[in-house]
Design a protein around this motif. Structure first.
Motif, PDB file in Angstrom:
ATOM      1  N   VAL A   5      75.739 -10.880  46.000  1.00  0.00           N
ATOM      2  CA  VAL A   5      75.112  -9.564  46.136  1.00  0.00           C
ATOM      3  C   VAL A   5      74.809  -9.267  47.602  1.00  0.00           C
ATOM      4  O   VAL A   5      75.125  -8.187  48.113  1.00  0.00           O
ATOM      5  CB  VAL A   5      73.839  -9.474  45.266  1.00  0.00           C
ATOM      6  N   VAL A   6      74.202 -10.218  48.285  1.00  0.00           N
ATOM      7  CA  VAL A   6      73.858 -10.017  49.700  1.00  0.00           C
ATOM      8  C   VAL A   6      75.119  -9.869  50.540  1.00  0.00           C
ATOM      9  O   VAL A   6      75.203  -9.001  51.414  1.00  0.00           O
ATOM     10  CB  VAL A   6      72.980 -11.181  50.211  1.00  0.00           C
ATOM     11  N   SER A   7      76.117 -10.686  50.276  1.00  0.00           N
ATOM     12  CA  SER A   7      77.382 -10.576  51.012  1.00  0.00           C
ATOM     13  C   SER A   7      78.029  -9.210  50.784  1.00  0.00           C
ATOM     14  O   SER A   7      78.531  -8.587  51.732  1.00  0.00           O
ATOM     15  CB  SER A   7      78.356 -11.671  50.580  1.00  0.00           C
ATOM     16  N   GLY A   8      78.009  -8.730  49.550  1.00  0.00           N
ATOM     17  CA  GLY A   8      78.576  -7.418  49.244  1.00  0.00           C
ATOM     18  C   GLY A   8      77.844  -6.303  49.967  1.00  0.00           C
ATOM     19  O   GLY A   8      78.461  -5.369  50.497  1.00  0.00           O
ATOM     20  N   LEU A   9      76.506  -6.377  50.006  1.00  0.00           N
ATOM     21  CA  LEU A   9      75.728  -5.363  50.715  1.00  0.00           C
ATOM     22  C   LEU A   9      76.015  -5.374  52.214  1.00  0.00           C
ATOM     23  O   LEU A   9      76.135  -4.308  52.845  1.00  0.00           O
ATOM     24  CB  LEU A   9      74.232  -5.568  50.462  1.00  0.00           C
ATOM     25  N   ILE A  10      76.153  -6.554  52.790  1.00  0.00           N
ATOM     26  CA  ILE A  10      76.452  -6.643  54.222  1.00  0.00           C
ATOM     27  C   ILE A  10      77.831  -6.066  54.512  1.00  0.00           C
ATOM     28  O   ILE A  10      78.019  -5.308  55.478  1.00  0.00           O
ATOM     29  CB  ILE A  10      76.340  -8.107  54.710  1.00  0.00           C
ATOM     30  N   ILE A  11      78.808  -6.367  53.668  1.00  0.00           N
ATOM     31  CA  ILE A  11      80.159  -5.836  53.869  1.00  0.00           C
ATOM     32  C   ILE A  11      80.164  -4.315  53.746  1.00  0.00           C
ATOM     33  O   ILE A  11      80.780  -3.612  54.558  1.00  0.00           O
ATOM     34  CB  ILE A  11      81.139  -6.489  52.873  1.00  0.00           C
ATOM     35  N   ALA A  21      77.625  -2.302  54.299  1.00  0.00           N
ATOM     36  CA  ALA A  21      76.919  -1.749  55.457  1.00  0.00           C
ATOM     37  C   ALA A  21      77.825  -1.712  56.677  1.00  0.00           C
ATOM     38  O   ALA A  21      77.867  -0.708  57.408  1.00  0.00           O
ATOM     39  CB  ALA A  21      75.670  -2.575  55.750  1.00  0.00           C
ATOM     40  N   ILE A  22      78.581  -2.767  56.902  1.00  0.00           N
ATOM     41  CA  ILE A  22      79.509  -2.800  58.041  1.00  0.00           C
ATOM     42  C   ILE A  22      80.593  -1.741  57.860  1.00  0.00           C
ATOM     43  O   ILE A  22      80.953  -1.031  58.816  1.00  0.00           O
ATOM     44  CB  ILE A  22      80.110  -4.212  58.202  1.00  0.00           C
ATOM     45  N   LEU A  23      81.097  -1.622  56.647  1.00  0.00           N
ATOM     46  CA  LEU A  23      82.121  -0.615  56.369  1.00  0.00           C
ATOM     47  C   LEU A  23      81.569   0.801  56.588  1.00  0.00           C
ATOM     48  O   LEU A  23      82.226   1.649  57.210  1.00  0.00           O
ATOM     49  CB  LEU A  23      82.621  -0.773  54.926  1.00  0.00           C
ATOM     50  N   GLY A  24      80.333   1.045  56.133  1.00  0.00           N
ATOM     51  CA  GLY A  24      79.705   2.357  56.325  1.00  0.00           C
ATOM     52  C   GLY A  24      79.478   2.672  57.794  1.00  0.00           C
ATOM     53  O   GLY A  24      79.705   3.798  58.251  1.00  0.00           O
ATOM     54  N   LEU A  25      79.035   1.677  58.561  1.00  0.00           N
ATOM     55  CA  LEU A  25      78.860   1.890  60.001  1.00  0.00           C
ATOM     56  C   LEU A  25      80.180   2.195  60.687  1.00  0.00           C
ATOM     57  O   LEU A  25      80.250   3.055  61.566  1.00  0.00           O
ATOM     58  CB  LEU A  25      78.205   0.656  60.641  1.00  0.00           C
ATOM     59  N   GLY A  26      81.214   1.504  60.282  1.00  0.00           N
ATOM     60  CA  GLY A  26      82.540   1.754  60.869  1.00  0.00           C
ATOM     61  C   GLY A  26      83.026   3.160  60.579  1.00  0.00           C
ATOM     62  O   GLY A  26      83.537   3.852  61.470  1.00  0.00           O
ATOM     63  N   VAL A  27      82.876   3.616  59.349  1.00  0.00           N
ATOM     64  CA  VAL A  27      83.316   4.963  58.977  1.00  0.00           C
ATOM     65  C   VAL A  27      82.502   6.011  59.723  1.00  0.00           C
ATOM     66  O   VAL A  27      83.036   6.996  60.247  1.00  0.00           O
ATOM     67  CB  VAL A  27      83.213   5.155  57.446  1.00  0.00           C
ATOM     68  N   LYS A  28      81.185   5.817  59.805  1.00  0.00           N
ATOM     69  CA  LYS A  28      80.331   6.780  60.493  1.00  0.00           C
ATOM     70  C   LYS A  28      80.627   6.786  61.999  1.00  0.00           C
ATOM     71  O   LYS A  28      80.554   7.840  62.645  1.00  0.00           O
ATOM     72  CB  LYS A  28      78.852   6.458  60.247  1.00  0.00           C
ATOM     73  N   LEU A  29      80.962   5.622  62.557  1.00  0.00           N
ATOM     74  CA  LEU A  29      81.306   5.550  63.976  1.00  0.00           C
ATOM     75  C   LEU A  29      82.573   6.335  64.279  1.00  0.00           C
ATOM     76  O   LEU A  29      82.678   6.998  65.301  1.00  0.00           O
ATOM     77  CB  LEU A  29      81.460   4.075  64.407  1.00  0.00           C
ATOM     78  N   VAL A  30      83.537   6.274  63.356  1.00  0.00           N
ATOM     79  CA  VAL A  30      84.791   6.996  63.559  1.00  0.00           C
ATOM     80  C   VAL A  30      84.579   8.500  63.353  1.00  0.00           C
ATOM     81  O   VAL A  30      85.053   9.315  64.153  1.00  0.00           O
ATOM     82  CB  VAL A  30      85.884   6.455  62.606  1.00  0.00           C
TER      83      VAL A  30
END
Length: 126
Positions: A9-15, A17-26
């Motif tokens: 669960v924690v690993s999925g949330l971290i992944i 979050a990283i994916l969301g930050l990447g999309v928002k950065l682009v």
């Protein structure tokens, strides 16, 4: 079994979050930096408020002083025990010499009051 599930669960949330930050950065880099700045400011304000409240509590300072004094006392007591154990191992002698050395040691917190110890009071006369 519970540890595995929480790890996934924690690993999925971290992944995510990283994916969301990447999309928002682009898509919207300035919006991302504004969000990060707002979050940092809110966290800093909460941190300073908590620190101010903790400093105002006098009981906590007293407890901290007591804990520090207890730690020093334990350390001093431990050093005394280690020193006496080394001395015991170093001294090998007869039983009488060991008894004499025990009698020689005196307590440092007791003092002798000088005075007339041999003279007894006459309690019958007033």
């Amino acid at each position: 079994m519970k540890n595995r599930i929480s790890f996934y669960v924690v690993s999925g949330l971290i992944i995510l979050a990283i994916l969301g930050l990447g999309v928002k950065l682009v898509n919207n880099p300035t919006g991302l930096f504004q969000s990060i700045a707002v979050i940092a400011i809110v966290v800093a304000v909460i941190y300073f408020i908590v620190q101010r409240v903790n400093r105002a509590n006098p009981g906590k300072r007293e407890h901290r002083a007591f804990a520090q004094a207890a730690k020093k006392s334990k350390k001093r007591f431990k050093n005394k025990e280690q020193g006496s154990a080394i001395q015991r191992k170093a001294k090998t002698g007869t039983l009488t010499s060991i008894k004499k050395s025990k009698r020689k040691s005196s307590t440092t917190h007791l003092t002798v009051i000088e005075g007339k110890k041999g003279k007894k009071k006459n309690r019958a006369s007033l």
